[in-house]
Scaffold this motif. Structure first.
Motif, short mmCIF file in Angstrom:
data_model
loop_
_atom_site.label_atom_id
_atom_site.label_comp_id
_atom_site.label_asym_id
_atom_site.label_seq_id
_atom_site.Cartn_x
_atom_site.Cartn_y
_atom_site.Cartn_z
N LEU A 57 0.82 -1.20 0.00
CA LEU A 57 0.00 0.00 0.00
C LEU A 57 0.86 1.26 0.00
CD1 LEU A 57 -3.02 -0.64 2.40
CD2 LEU A 57 -3.07 -0.30 -0.07
N THR A 58 1.96 1.22 0.75
CA THR A 58 2.85 2.39 0.79
C THR A 58 3.45 2.66 -0.58
OG1 THR A 58 3.38 1.95 3.11
CG2 THR A 58 4.85 3.42 1.92
N ARG A 59 3.83 1.61 -1.28
CA ARG A 59 4.36 1.78 -2.64
C ARG A 59 3.31 2.35 -3.58
NH1 ARG A 59 7.43 -3.01 -5.35
NH2 ARG A 59 7.64 -1.32 -6.88
N ARG A 60 2.04 2.03 -3.33
CA ARG A 60 0.97 2.58 -4.15
C ARG A 60 0.69 4.04 -3.83
NH1 ARG A 60 -3.22 0.67 -6.40
NH2 ARG A 60 -3.12 2.81 -7.18
N GLY A 61 1.16 4.52 -2.69
CA GLY A 61 0.94 5.92 -2.34
C GLY A 61 0.17 6.14 -1.07
N GLY A 126 -16.11 -12.47 7.22
CA GLY A 126 -16.03 -11.52 8.32
C GLY A 126 -14.95 -10.47 8.09
N GLY A 127 -13.80 -10.92 7.56
CA GLY A 127 -12.71 -9.99 7.30
C GLY A 127 -13.06 -8.97 6.23
N ALA A 128 -13.85 -9.39 5.23
CA ALA A 128 -14.26 -8.46 4.18
C ALA A 128 -15.12 -7.34 4.75
CB ALA A 128 -15.01 -9.21 3.08
N VAL A 129 -16.01 -7.69 5.67
CA VAL A 129 -16.84 -6.66 6.30
C VAL A 129 -15.97 -5.71 7.12
CG1 VAL A 129 -18.69 -6.25 7.97
CG2 VAL A 129 -18.88 -8.16 6.36
N GLY A 130 -15.03 -6.27 7.90
CA GLY A 130 -14.16 -5.43 8.70
C GLY A 130 -13.26 -4.55 7.85
N ALA A 131 -12.73 -5.10 6.74
CA ALA A 131 -11.89 -4.30 5.85
C ALA A 131 -12.69 -3.20 5.19
CB ALA A 131 -11.26 -5.21 4.79
N TRP A 132 -13.92 -3.49 4.81
CA TRP A 132 -14.77 -2.47 4.19
C TRP A 132 -15.00 -1.31 5.17
CZ3 TRP A 132 -19.72 -0.57 5.28
CH2 TRP A 132 -20.28 0.24 4.29
N LEU A 133 -15.27 -1.65 6.43
CA LEU A 133 -15.46 -0.60 7.44
C LEU A 133 -14.17 0.21 7.63
CD1 LEU A 133 -17.50 -2.58 10.13
CD2 LEU A 133 -18.36 -0.79 8.61
N GLY A 134 -13.04 -0.49 7.72
CA GLY A 134 -11.77 0.20 7.89
C GLY A 134 -11.44 1.10 6.71
N CYS A 135 -11.75 0.63 5.51
CA CYS A 135 -11.50 1.45 4.32
C CYS A 135 -12.40 2.68 4.30
CB CYS A 135 -11.71 0.61 3.06
SG CYS A 135 -10.42 -0.62 2.76
N ARG A 136 -13.62 2.53 4.76
CA ARG A 136 -14.53 3.68 4.83
C ARG A 136 -13.99 4.73 5.78
NH1 ARG A 136 -19.22 4.74 1.91
NH2 ARG A 136 -20.31 5.29 3.83
N ALA A 146 -7.76 -4.84 -0.92
CA ALA A 146 -7.91 -6.27 -1.20
C ALA A 146 -6.76 -6.78 -2.08
CB ALA A 146 -9.26 -6.53 -1.87
N ASP A 147 -6.40 -6.01 -3.10
CA ASP A 147 -5.29 -6.42 -3.97
C ASP A 147 -3.97 -6.44 -3.23
OD1 ASP A 147 -6.87 -6.82 -6.21
OD2 ASP A 147 -6.62 -4.77 -6.95
N ALA A 148 -3.76 -5.45 -2.35
CA ALA A 148 -2.53 -5.43 -1.56
C ALA A 148 -2.48 -6.61 -0.60
CB ALA A 148 -2.43 -4.11 -0.79
N LEU A 149 -3.65 -7.05 -0.16
CA LEU A 149 -3.74 -8.14 0.81
C LEU A 149 -3.55 -9.51 0.18
CD1 LEU A 149 -4.52 -9.16 3.70
CD2 LEU A 149 -6.90 -9.06 2.94
N ALA A 150 -3.88 -9.67 -1.10
CA ALA A 150 -3.98 -10.98 -1.73
C ALA A 150 -2.77 -11.88 -1.47
CB ALA A 150 -4.24 -10.83 -3.22
N PRO A 151 -1.53 -11.48 -1.83
CA PRO A 151 -0.41 -12.39 -1.56
C PRO A 151 -0.13 -12.56 -0.07
CG PRO A 151 0.39 -10.29 -2.42
CD PRO A 151 -1.10 -10.26 -2.54
N GLY A 152 -0.40 -11.52 0.72
CA GLY A 152 -0.16 -11.61 2.15
C GLY A 152 -1.07 -12.59 2.84
N GLY A 234 -9.35 -11.35 -6.88
CA GLY A 234 -10.14 -12.38 -7.56
C GLY A 234 -9.28 -13.57 -7.95
N LEU A 235 -8.06 -13.30 -8.43
CA LEU A 235 -7.14 -14.39 -8.77
C LEU A 235 -6.77 -15.19 -7.53
CD1 LEU A 235 -5.35 -15.88 -10.81
CD2 LEU A 235 -3.59 -14.12 -10.42
N TYR A 236 -6.59 -14.50 -6.40
CA TYR A 236 -6.33 -15.20 -5.14
C TYR A 236 -7.46 -16.17 -4.81
CZ TYR A 236 -7.37 -15.85 -0.22
OH TYR A 236 -7.77 -16.40 0.97
N LEU A 237 -8.70 -15.71 -4.93
CA LEU A 237 -9.83 -16.58 -4.63
C LEU A 237 -9.85 -17.81 -5.53
CD1 LEU A 237 -12.81 -14.10 -4.02
CD2 LEU A 237 -11.68 -15.56 -2.33
#
Length: 338
Positions: A57-61, A126-136, A146-152, A234-237
């Motif tokens: 995420l930091t590399r993305r800005g 559950g994590g998707a809901v929490g991430a959505w709230l955090g992103c908001r 989500a993309d930054a998280l995929a490999p992690g 999506g590729l991760y899934l």
């Protein structure tokens, strides 16, 4: 559970050439505190994923360590979702005759997450809901996170699977392959009717290898194919779920069966379908690159560079645009290519 032995396992003449031993302990006691290796594996995975997401995420800005603001609700709701999913899909473990599932101090309680029993697909929901709230709250695009998280997250899942090894659980069918997994005969998970010394498919190891290969694939695809707007997630899934269909199909731990398939096999099939849908829909909706990891109007003043819409360059948004020189030619800012 009673299993019929494969032909290769029948008879006393079977020779075990080699095998994978299981750990003899699954926890350590430090005074009144009991530390389960299962929990340590999961915590190590969470830490590794956090470091990877922060870097990406930091590399993305994005602002450094903004991942903590998004990750905290995501991790909490992921653990809650993982436990709820497990309890719902394994009701016989907790709601049998004579059980007391709501007493937190009773073994086998629905609250006793330290005994094991969490499900990745519940964690994803559950994590998707929490991430959505955090992103908001932080102004980060949900799909950027989500993309930054995929490999992690795939690396975290690989690390977490070693917890199943320590617990001697979630193994596969009996096998005479040289990498068969040893399980103690007095382990409650050891199937009835099989002789002591029977080896089992190490499904934890299969998934670890699959996930680690997937981490490399995701890093390569994200850089080479420039998968953004959620397409890398999506590729991760698709990758994780495709492997999970196979490993889940040879596991022998109890599970609810629907139309001949285990519930987690159905969940994995759904995971592949959802991943493909994300890739297809997001490619049509967003053919270009993300202009910034932040939603419009939420960029941090004086923050790091953000990625432009249709190039791989980064432009500095911390300073106002340069004034037009008297010659009428437009001054340009320097860029750094990633």
């Amino acid at each position: 559970m009673t299993l019929a032995l494969p032909h290769a396992l029948n008879g006393a003449a079977m020779q075990v050439v080699s095998s994978i031993p299981s750990p003899t302990i699954s926890f350590i006691d430090l005074g009144p505190l009991r530390i389960h290796f299962y929990a340590l594996c999961i915590i190590a995975g969470i830490v590794a994923a956090t470091l990877i997401v922060n870097h990406r995420l930091t590399r993305r800005g994005a602002e450094p360590w903004l991942v903590l603001d998004v990750g905290l609700p995501a991790v909490v709701l992921a653990i809650i979702g993982a436990r709820i999913y497990h309890v719902v899909t394994h009701p016989g473990f907790y709601f049998g005759p004579g059980s007391n599932p709501w007493n937190v101090f009773e073994p086998g309680s629905v609250w006793a997450i330290w005994e094991g029993g969490i499900a990745i697909y519940g964690a994803l929901l559950g994590g998707a809901v929490g991430a959505w709230l955090g992103c908001r709250w932080t102004g980060i695009r949900f799909w950027s996170f989500a993309d930054a998280l995929a490999p992690g997250i795939l690396l975290a899942q690989a690390m977490g699977r070693f917890g199943n090894w320590f617990n001697q659980e979630l193994f596969g069918l009996p096998t005479d392959l040289p990498w068969g997994l040893e399980i103690d005969a007095d382990n409650p998970a050891f199937p009835a009717g099989l002789p002591e010394g029977t080896l089992f498919h190490p499904t934890f190891l299969y998934e670890v290898i699959w996930n680690l290969v997937g981490v490399a694939v995701l890093f390569w695809a994200g850089k080479r194919l420039r998968l953004q707007w959620g397409r890398l997630f999506g590729l991760y899934l698709v990758w994780y779920s495709a492997g999970r269909i196979v490993w889940e199909s040879i596991r022998i731990d109890p599970s609810v069966i629907i139309l001949g398939l285990r519930t987690n096999v159905w969940a994995a099939i759904l995971g592949v379908a959802v991943g493909l849908a994300i890739i297809i829909v997001q490619r049509r909706r967003h053919p270009g690159l993300e202009p910034s990891p932040y939603v419009p109007g939420r960029e941090r003043p004086g923050g790091p560079a953000v990625q432009s819409e249709d190039t791989t360059e980064f432009v500095d948004v911390s300073e106002p645009p340069a004034a037009e020189p008297e010659s009428g030619r437009t001054a340009t800012s320097s860029t750094a290519t990633t």
